[in-house]
Design a protein around this motif. Structure first.
Motif, PDB file in Angstrom:
ATOM      1  N   SER A 203      69.259  21.179  -1.629  1.00  0.00           N
ATOM      2  CA  SER A 203      68.227  21.412  -0.622  1.00  0.00           C
ATOM      3  C   SER A 203      68.909  21.593   0.732  1.00  0.00           C
ATOM      4  O   SER A 203      69.750  20.781   1.116  1.00  0.00           O
ATOM      5  CB  SER A 203      67.269  20.222  -0.577  1.00  0.00           C
ATOM      6  N   HIS A 204      68.542  22.665   1.469  1.00  0.00           N
ATOM      7  CA  HIS A 204      69.302  23.041   2.667  1.00  0.00           C
ATOM      8  C   HIS A 204      68.440  23.173   3.911  1.00  0.00           C
ATOM      9  O   HIS A 204      67.242  23.430   3.844  1.00  0.00           O
ATOM     10  CB  HIS A 204      69.992  24.401   2.472  1.00  0.00           C
ATOM     11  N   LEU A 205      69.130  23.062   5.019  1.00  0.00           N
ATOM     12  CA  LEU A 205      68.582  23.430   6.316  1.00  0.00           C
ATOM     13  C   LEU A 205      69.668  24.247   7.008  1.00  0.00           C
ATOM     14  O   LEU A 205      70.816  23.810   7.101  1.00  0.00           O
ATOM     15  CB  LEU A 205      68.246  22.188   7.143  1.00  0.00           C
ATOM     16  N   TRP A 253      74.968  25.026   7.645  1.00  0.00           N
ATOM     17  CA  TRP A 253      74.034  24.559   6.611  1.00  0.00           C
ATOM     18  C   TRP A 253      74.262  23.070   6.431  1.00  0.00           C
ATOM     19  O   TRP A 253      75.413  22.594   6.441  1.00  0.00           O
ATOM     20  CB  TRP A 253      74.271  25.254   5.271  1.00  0.00           C
ATOM     21  N   SER A 255      73.052  19.815   3.790  1.00  0.00           N
ATOM     22  CA  SER A 255      72.381  19.439   2.558  1.00  0.00           C
ATOM     23  C   SER A 255      71.607  18.150   2.812  1.00  0.00           C
ATOM     24  O   SER A 255      72.173  17.154   3.280  1.00  0.00           O
ATOM     25  CB  SER A 255      73.418  19.227   1.446  1.00  0.00           C
ATOM     26  N   LEU A 256      70.286  18.193   2.551  1.00  0.00           N
ATOM     27  CA  LEU A 256      69.415  17.068   2.866  1.00  0.00           C
ATOM     28  C   LEU A 256      69.043  16.290   1.612  1.00  0.00           C
ATOM     29  O   LEU A 256      68.703  16.872   0.583  1.00  0.00           O
ATOM     30  CB  LEU A 256      68.141  17.566   3.551  1.00  0.00           C
ATOM     31  N   ASP A 262      58.930  19.836   7.408  1.00  0.00           N
ATOM     32  CA  ASP A 262      59.535  20.616   8.483  1.00  0.00           C
ATOM     33  C   ASP A 262      59.091  20.145   9.858  1.00  0.00           C
ATOM     34  O   ASP A 262      59.844  20.273  10.834  1.00  0.00           O
ATOM     35  CB  ASP A 262      59.205  22.100   8.305  1.00  0.00           C
ATOM     36  N   ILE A 265      61.422  17.408  10.738  1.00  0.00           N
ATOM     37  CA  ILE A 265      62.748  17.976  10.991  1.00  0.00           C
ATOM     38  C   ILE A 265      62.783  18.629  12.369  1.00  0.00           C
ATOM     39  O   ILE A 265      63.727  18.439  13.143  1.00  0.00           O
ATOM     40  CB  ILE A 265      63.110  18.995   9.900  1.00  0.00           C
ATOM     41  N   ARG A 285      63.362  24.265   5.881  1.00  0.00           N
ATOM     42  CA  ARG A 285      64.045  23.684   4.731  1.00  0.00           C
ATOM     43  C   ARG A 285      63.871  24.604   3.519  1.00  0.00           C
ATOM     44  O   ARG A 285      62.799  25.162   3.290  1.00  0.00           O
ATOM     45  CB  ARG A 285      63.437  22.312   4.435  1.00  0.00           C
ATOM     46  N   GLU A 287      65.176  25.437  -0.816  1.00  0.00           N
ATOM     47  CA  GLU A 287      65.729  24.871  -2.042  1.00  0.00           C
ATOM     48  C   GLU A 287      66.626  25.882  -2.765  1.00  0.00           C
ATOM     49  O   GLU A 287      66.266  27.048  -2.915  1.00  0.00           O
ATOM     50  CB  GLU A 287      64.606  24.443  -2.984  1.00  0.00           C
ATOM     51  N   SER A 295      66.523  30.151   4.711  1.00  0.00           N
ATOM     52  CA  SER A 295      66.632  29.290   5.884  1.00  0.00           C
ATOM     53  C   SER A 295      67.559  29.915   6.926  1.00  0.00           C
ATOM     54  O   SER A 295      67.294  29.871   8.133  1.00  0.00           O
ATOM     55  CB  SER A 295      67.146  27.904   5.480  1.00  0.00           C
TER      56      SER A 295
END
Length: 417
Positions: A203-205, A253, A255-256, A262, A265, A285, A287, A295
């Protein structure tokens, strides 16, 4: 006014004419640079996608034109020149951005075409005799093309040297791998994870950090990396991927582990204060590999919106906060026409009108004068006065075309300088 038919005298006349013309044009250097850059970008819009590329082209054009005018004005031969600093730095930027050499050389060809058109126009304005005009053009042509050949050759050599050095670095491998991930081409994601030290299946931001144009400090990427770590620290990321994209831009990036929405965040990121010289844009966010890509794309949309608006907010701007404005500003020319059509005089740039717009925007959002006055810290009568003034500027009540007016106000706030 014609030169002697004897070759030495003719050469002297043409040399003097060339010097005088260059000296007369020299004070208009900045204006001519803007014209040259606009000409190149009209044929190569890919050179104007962000501040770094645009600023690099501007500086290269400035240094090259300055060098040409100075050499023409002083009567120096082309053999004494070297590529100016702006040209060398632009070649380095192209390498770090993964831009092909052919793109750089095409920009030089277009720049040469622009300058040659300018120079012929200036000769025509000074020489009425047709035969003498042709002689003057021929006399200048050799210098112009010899200069471009010399500089292009040196820039090509610098590009090759920088490309070889860049290809050896771990940063280049990370950048190349990330570009492959973003492109959607089939990849072994285990190999990707090994190269990046980051698993794109999580899972990314994504964020994009940029230093403002003109920040040429050698440690600019290192400073952006430090800012990135501080911005995402409240999110407690499991992993962080930092990928420089050129000299003044950083792709990020994280990883959460937690499934924070959101909105939370955005609030966490917005709490971090940034230096005014740094722009930070953040996507939603996402996936897996698809989320890794989307993202990042959203962060780029935010970055472009900030660039259009010309403002640096001092905090990370999340896509969730500007998604509507970003969508509406995707076609900037149409967006500007929409704002002008809907707001008319209410779109004026003076401070008084800006205050009226800000009040109306809150009033349309809240729907109540009392709530508007409380939120803005002003008297209800002031809200009433500004609303009536806005209606006069619009030419109709706020209740008419309410959605369009509210959208235009939101859009103007995002794109106005």
């Amino acid at each position: 006014m014609t030169p002697s038919t004897a070759v030495p005298q003719a050469e002297d006349w043409h040399d003097g004419f060339r010097r005088r013309t260059a000296i007369e044009l020299r004070p208009s250097l900045d204006t001519l640079v803007d014209e040259c850059v606009a000409y190149v970008q009209a044929s190569m819009p890919e050179l104007d996608v962000d501040e770094e590329l645009a600023e690099g082209l501007q500086q290269s054009a400035h240094d090259n034109l300055e060098r040409i005018f100075d050499m023409l004005g002083d009567g120096r031969p082309v053999g004494e020149t070297t590529a100016p600093p702006g040209a060398i730095r632009y070649a380095e930027t192209m390498v770090h951005r993964g831009t092909p050499l052919a793109t750089l050389l095409r920009a030089y060809r277009l720049g040469t075409m622009w300058f040659w058109t300018l120079w012929k126009r200036e000769i025509a304005a000074r020489v009425e005799d047709r035969e003498l005009f042709i002689e003057a053009v021929d006399h200048s042509m050799q210098f112009v093309f010899d200069y471009v050949d010399a500089v292009s050759e040196e820039v090509t050599e610098e590009y090759a040297k920088q490309r070889e050095q860049w290809a050896r670095t771990a940063a280049a491998l990370r950048h190349e791998t990330v570009v492959q991930v973003l492109s959607g081409e089939p990849l072994d994601l285990d190999v990707v994870a090994a190269r990046l030290g980051y698993d794109v299946r999580e899972s990314h931001l994504a964020l994009v950090l940029s230093a403002v144009a003109g920040d040429d400090a050698e440690d600019v990427v290192a400073r952006l990396e430090e800012q990135a770590r501080q911005i995402v620290a409240p999110l407690s990321p499991r992993r962080l991927l930092l990928v420089p994209d050129g000299r003044t831009t950083l792709w990020v990036w994280c990883s959460l582990a937690s499934a924070s929405p959101d909105t939370e965040i955005a609030a966490a990121l917005g709490a971090h204060r940034l230096p005014r010289s740094v722009v930070a844009a953040c996507g939603l966010r996402g996936e897996g590999r698809r989320g890794f890509v989307t993202s990042h794309e959203e962060a780029l949309h935010v970055k472009e919106l900030l660039r259009v608006g010309g403002r640096h907010h001092g905090r990370a701007v999340h896509y969730d906060k500007v998604v509507v404005s970003s969508l509406m500003a995707a076609d900037l020319e149409r967006a500007q026409r929409f704002v002008a059509h809907e707001l008319g005089a209410l779109a004026a740039g003076d401070d008084a009108t800006r205050r009226i717009r800000a009040t109306v925007a809150v009033l349309l959002e809240s729907g109540q004068r009392t709530a508007t006055a409380k939120r803005l810290g002003i008297h209800q009568n002031t809200v009433h006065y500004r609303a009536k003034h806005a209606e006069r500027l619009l030419g109709h009540p706020l209740s008419e075309r309410r959605f369009e007016v509210e959208a235009a106000l939101r859009l103007l706030r995002a794109i106005e300088p």
